[in-house]
Design a protein around this motif. Structure first.
Motif, short mmCIF file in Angstrom:
data_model
loop_
_atom_site.label_atom_id
_atom_site.label_comp_id
_atom_site.label_asym_id
_atom_site.label_seq_id
_atom_site.Cartn_x
_atom_site.Cartn_y
_atom_site.Cartn_z
N ARG B 180 47.70 40.49 37.78
CA ARG B 180 47.32 39.14 37.38
C ARG B 180 46.41 38.50 38.43
NH1 ARG B 180 48.59 34.64 34.31
NH2 ARG B 180 48.30 32.76 35.54
N LEU B 181 46.76 38.69 39.70
CA LEU B 181 45.94 38.13 40.77
C LEU B 181 44.52 38.69 40.72
CD1 LEU B 181 48.29 38.02 43.88
CD2 LEU B 181 47.22 36.11 42.66
N ILE B 182 44.43 40.01 40.54
CA ILE B 182 43.11 40.65 40.52
C ILE B 182 42.28 40.13 39.35
CG2 ILE B 182 41.92 42.85 40.13
CD1 ILE B 182 44.09 44.20 41.75
N LEU B 183 42.90 40.05 38.17
CA LEU B 183 42.18 39.62 36.99
C LEU B 183 41.73 38.16 37.13
CD1 LEU B 183 44.28 41.25 34.13
CD2 LEU B 183 42.17 42.07 35.18
N LYS B 184 42.60 37.36 37.74
CA LYS B 184 42.25 35.95 37.93
C LYS B 184 41.10 35.81 38.94
CE LYS B 184 44.74 33.78 35.09
NZ LYS B 184 44.07 33.00 34.02
N LEU B 185 41.14 36.66 39.96
CA LEU B 185 40.09 36.68 40.97
C LEU B 185 38.74 37.00 40.32
CD1 LEU B 185 40.44 36.40 44.08
CD2 LEU B 185 40.20 38.88 44.20
N ASP B 186 38.77 37.96 39.40
CA ASP B 186 37.56 38.41 38.73
C ASP B 186 37.16 37.43 37.62
OD1 ASP B 186 35.93 41.05 38.81
OD2 ASP B 186 36.11 40.56 36.68
N GLY B 187 38.12 36.67 37.15
CA GLY B 187 37.85 35.71 36.09
C GLY B 187 37.55 36.35 34.75
N ILE B 188 38.11 37.52 34.51
CA ILE B 188 37.80 38.22 33.26
C ILE B 188 38.81 37.83 32.17
CG2 ILE B 188 39.15 40.28 33.90
CD1 ILE B 188 36.99 41.93 32.50
N THR B 189 38.29 37.60 30.98
CA THR B 189 39.15 37.28 29.85
C THR B 189 39.89 38.55 29.42
OG1 THR B 189 37.41 35.78 29.16
CG2 THR B 189 39.19 36.19 27.59
N THR B 190 41.19 38.44 29.26
CA THR B 190 41.98 39.64 29.03
C THR B 190 42.95 39.46 27.87
OG1 THR B 190 41.92 40.10 31.40
CG2 THR B 190 43.59 41.27 30.12
N ILE B 191 43.06 40.50 27.05
CA ILE B 191 44.16 40.52 26.08
C ILE B 191 44.98 41.77 26.37
CG2 ILE B 191 44.88 40.65 23.68
CD1 ILE B 191 42.34 39.38 22.84
N MET B 192 46.27 41.59 26.58
CA MET B 192 47.12 42.77 26.76
C MET B 192 48.14 42.83 25.64
SD MET B 192 49.70 41.88 29.88
CE MET B 192 51.21 42.71 29.48
N VAL B 193 48.70 44.01 25.48
CA VAL B 193 49.70 44.24 24.46
C VAL B 193 50.96 44.70 25.15
CG1 VAL B 193 50.31 46.09 22.88
CG2 VAL B 193 48.33 44.69 22.39
N SER B 194 52.09 44.16 24.77
CA SER B 194 53.34 44.58 25.41
C SER B 194 54.51 44.39 24.47
CB SER B 194 53.57 43.77 26.68
OG SER B 194 54.80 44.13 27.26
N HIS B 195 55.55 45.17 24.68
CA HIS B 195 56.78 44.93 23.93
C HIS B 195 57.84 44.35 24.85
CE1 HIS B 195 57.42 48.90 25.73
NE2 HIS B 195 58.69 48.56 25.75
#
Lengths: 541, 348
Positions: B180-195
């Motif tokens: 989460r930290l890395i993605l926030k740092l990069d500012g990339i829009t993300t969709i993940m899938v999880s159960h």
């Protein structure tokens, strides 16, 4: 060493005799003959063999890999049928397809006759490709050998996780990019195995090149022995050929070792075959149908056509005897091959010593040895044995034993076993691997005896593979030409030899009936193989 | 903020079986969204149709104002400029880590490509591994390579299919927080899938709960837990039981364990039969309470016990109790209600 082990070593050494003889011949140099060969034909032999290898390798890769990719990844008209039909040319021995096309494309063949009738040209007015040439031999061998590559490439493509292809697309590769950068490199080890089979079969071919008058190593061995009458030089040429095969197999193995790809994905979403548009579908259909048509449909139709014309003359007592001889040889050999393979595979499983492993590998090498070479390696020691025995008996007892082994079916079966034991051993070993030792242990904990374990656990699991092994050997024996030609007893004929003889007497139409018989029997293992692949897809039971 | 991804009324049927039905949602720029649901709910199919690996029957996919797909027009996967990480990472087994990462950089020149590689290798701490082949990497390292590979061409959006499923359970939450930290740092829009809701809570700004091809609720984690809009969401997120009650007024419901009061007002009909969601943290253990329930089952969770308690009427409820209160099975213990969020659904 136990008695069991000694038997294993004995059998392995027995079947390695031809190999030892061939290499042993190198210790008795025949300078004069070699000088003669070097001055006359050796360059031709080497040059033609190389050209043949490169040509057949290239074309069978082309018509093996591309259709394999198309039928695996796409849906187009007849793609489902092509999946298995593309294997059919495997059932046509190269020498048979060679006779067929010669008959069809010759000056007096139907195609050129029609051409002349339509155009009014005379013979020599026009250029027409000569089938009986190096190029023709490359075409013939490629058309019947490409299925080895197709088979392994397709299995590799099916085995690949679809995920890696999908990843490549999300990273900007189109379908072709994904094929070139991901699927093809991943399938390379499997394709190389297919190519090495093609190379071995090409080097082993005698019937095609002999008929086309292309001088290669195999025809050279034949000629050196029967033309020059020098069996030692023939054996030395055989050794040279084997060194080449060995170097190639070594390189192939090494290239595979470096690229042993571990699948990073254990998930296999079902393969989503993409439906092609109408135009693309037709192109794909043409690309896939071409090798099948020229490798199977056209030659088999021609054979059927000729067979209809000639079967009344050909089918008779002689033909049935021929048929019986072939089946008899094939049956005896396949039973022995399976029995010996079973014994060797079990010995190796129960006692995994280095010695046993080496012995099994030694016997398996036979498949890489061309039939001509095996014939040389078999005939020399048995002739020596027969002559020595005969001399001994005459000197001491004044009885002649004549040629006890050399002129009999026994020597033929022995040679077949040398060549085809590898087929049965590989099949049976693959089946035995699946019976994990833990199954034996589980059975033992329930109080089962070894015999019962064999009967109620191993046999049911092995039955299919035993049948497959025996059928594969059966068909290989039925198709085998050069060794049979050299080693058969006087006046003893098989379907393959009769086909060869009739074709060499330019009685191509008459050759069609025995040729067709070989092809029809040859289709059986193709069916078995295509069934076992469609069941082997990971994640699909 | 701008909408980075817009999903409009997507429906998809595979072999006669409806996989997605009328799903719509938006994801904002630089937001991390999670599609959460049990296996087979259609969440992975939805992700794949955003990537273009599946083609929906109805609806539209828009990314950064570009129409990716509608009824007549489908941008091919390779032109969508999307980064996707698959469940088992699907690294190319014939390439080392470096070649895997730069795979999508074929339009970069050598200098740019090396620069981008360096950035990612540093970001994901892969310095020691760039010459290794995938099979010699651990699960966590493989995941980082797969993420670096997907992010290398600077995709417009990043799609992650069950990114933690192949990792050891102990590592998942920690790695989720790091990611989460890395993605926030990069500012990339993300969709993940999880159960797994804990992964979703650790990673996502916003979560869509899916079931049976439907998107049930699109909300943040707190609201999904405390203000579930349907019984299915309530059942899927967190633990709890439903008990019957009767509406007294728009702030109170009468139940067998007493009158439950709500801080907020509910639009409902007085006298209506309803079902009330009781979370384990709504039931407090209190020895001084008049109300008692018998312990029928207990699960030790380190700091707490999750007790299953049975009331005299036979009704069972759950209670989360600090673990120094160790009560044997069959012992009656005192309980008290403390409900901040009244969650009610109409009785069927």
């Amino acid at each position: 060493m136990t008695r069991w082990n000694s038997l294993l070593v004995f059998i392995s050494l027995l079947f390695s005799i031809p190999l030892a003889i061939v290499f042993g011949s190198l210790f008795f140099p025949e300078y004069e003959v070699w000088e003669h060969l070097r001055a006359t034909v050796l360059i031709d032999y080497i040059g033609n063999s190389f050209a043949l290898l490169i040509g057949v390798g290239f074309f069978s890769l082309l018509i093996g890999v591309i259709p394999a990719w198309l039928v695996t990844m796409y849906r187009f008209p007849l793609s489902r049928q092509l999946e298995w039909a593309l294997l059919l040319p495997m059932s046509v021995p190269a020498y048979i397809i060679a006779y067929t096309y010669t008959g069809a494309l010759d000056v007096a063949g139907p195609l050129q006759v029609t051409l002349r009738e339509i155009t009014g040209w005379q013979y020599r007015d026009y250029w027409f490709p000569e089938v009986r040439s190096l190029g023709g031999a490359i075409a013939m061998l490629s058309l019947v050998l490409y299925p080895y590559i197709y088979l392994l490439a397709r299995a590799a493509f099916i085995e690949q996780s679809v995920c890696v292809l999908e990843v490549s697309r999300t990273l900007g590769c189109n379908a072709f990019g994904g094929f070139r950068r991901v699927a093809l490199p991943l399938a390379r080890p499997a394709i190389m195995v297919g190519l090495s089979l093609v190379v071995m079969e090409t080097l082993a071919d005698y019937g095609t090149v002999q008929y086309f008058g292309v001088s290669t190593f195999t025809t050279g061995i034949f000629r050196t022995w029967f033309g020059l009458g020098n069996s030692l030089a023939a054996a030395q040429m055989s050794a040279l050929l084997l060194v080449f095969v060995a170097v190639f197999l070594y390189l192939e193995k090494r290239s595979r070792k470096q690229a042993r790809y571990h699948h990073t994905s254990s998930r296999y979403s079902s393969l989503m075959q993409q439906r092609l548009t109408k135009g693309h579908g037709v192109i794909a259909l043409i690309i896939c149908a071409a090798p099948l048509s020229f490798g199977f449909i056209v030659p088999v139709s021609l054979l059927i056509n000729w067979a209809i014309d000639t079967y009344l003359d050909v089918l008779g007592k002689d033909f049935y005897l021929l048929f019986f001889n072939s089946l008899f040889l094939a049956f005896i050999t396949s039973m022995l091959a399976v029995g010996i393979a079973l014994f060797m595979a079990y010995s190796n499983r129960n006692n995994q010593s280095l010695l046993n492993k080496i012995m099994v590998r030694l016997v398996s090498m036979g498949y890489a040895i061309p039939g001509t070479v095996i014939a040389v390696g078999v005939l020399i020691p048995f002739a020596w044995f027969d002559n020595s025995l005969d001399n001994f008996l005459i000197e001491n007892f004044n009885i002649s034993s004549g040629l006890l082994i050399s002129g009999t079916v026994f020597i033929l079966v022995f040679a077949y076993l040398v060549r085809f034991l590898a087929v049965s051993i590989n099949t049976i070993e693959a089946a035995l691997v699946k019976i994990k030792p833990v199954m034996d242990e589980v059975a033992k904990t329930t109080g089962m005896h070894t015999i019962n374990i064999l009967r109620s656990i191993h046999m049911p699991m092995m039955r299919g593979s035993l049948l497959t092994a025996s059928l594969l050997v059966f068909v290989d024996v039925l198709k085998e030409l050069p060794a049979t030609l050299i080693l058969r007893p006087f006046n003893f004929n098989t379907l393959a030899v009769r086909t060869y003889e009739l074709a060499n007497e330019e009685l191509l139409a008459e050759a069609a009936v025995p040729a067709l018989a070989i092809v029809i029997v040859g289709i059986i293992p193709v069916i078995i193989i295509s069934n076992s692949i469609s069941r082997s897809r990971p994640g699909h039971g | 903020m701008d909408k980075a991804i817009e999903i409009k009324n997507i429906s998809l049927t595979i072999e006669g079986r409806s996989i997605l039905e009328d799903v719509s949602f938006d994801v904002r720029e630089a937001e991390i969204a999670c599609l959460l649901g049990p296996s087979g709910c259609g969440k992975t199919t939805l992700l794949r149709s955003i990537a273009g690996l599946e083609i929906q029957d109805e609806g539209e996919v828009w990314v950064k104002g570009v129409l990716f797909s509608d009824l007549t027009h489908h941008l091919p996967v390779e032109q969508r400029h999307i980064g996707m990480v698959f469940q088992d990472y699907a690294l190319f087994p014939h390439m080392n880590v470096r070649d895997n990462i730069v795979f999508g950089l074929k339009n970069y020149n050598t200098k740019m490509s090396i620069q981008r590689l360096d950035e990612l290798v540093t970001l994901f701490s892969l310095e020691k591994h760039i010459n290794k082949y995938p099979h010699s990497l651990s699960g966590g390292q493989q995941q980082r390579v797969a993420l670096a590979r997907a992010m290398a061409p600077r995709p417009g959006v990043l799609l992650l299919d069950e990114p933690f499923a192949s990792l050891d359970i102990e590592l998942r939450e920690q790695i989720a927080r790091e990611l989460r930290l890395i993605l926030k740092l990069d500012g990339i829009t993300t969709i993940m899938v999880s159960h797994n809701q804990l992964e979703a809570f650790a990673m996502a700004d916003i979560i869509g709960v899916m079931n049976d091809g439907h998107l049930l609720q699109w909300d943040n984690a707190f609201d999904l837990y405390h203000k579930p809009k349907t019984e299915v969401v309530a059942g899927f997120i967190g633990e709890g039981v439903f008990i019957s009650g009767e509406v007294i007024n728009n702030k109170e419901v009468k139940t067998e364990i007493g009158v439950i009061q709500s801080a907020a007002t509910h639009q409902t009909v007085i006298g209506k039969k309803v079902r009330v969601l009781i979370r384990p943290d709504d039931i407090l253990h209190d020895d001084n309470s008049d109300m008692a329930a018998r312990v029928v089952d207990k699960a030790f969770r380190g700091a707490e016990f999750l007790y299953t308690l049975q009331l005299e009427s036979g009704l069972r409820i759950l209670s989360l109790v600090p673990s120094h209160h160790d009560h044997p099975i069959n012992e009656p213990i005192g309980i008290r209600l403390e409900i901040d969020h009244l969650v009610i659904f109409d009785e069927k």
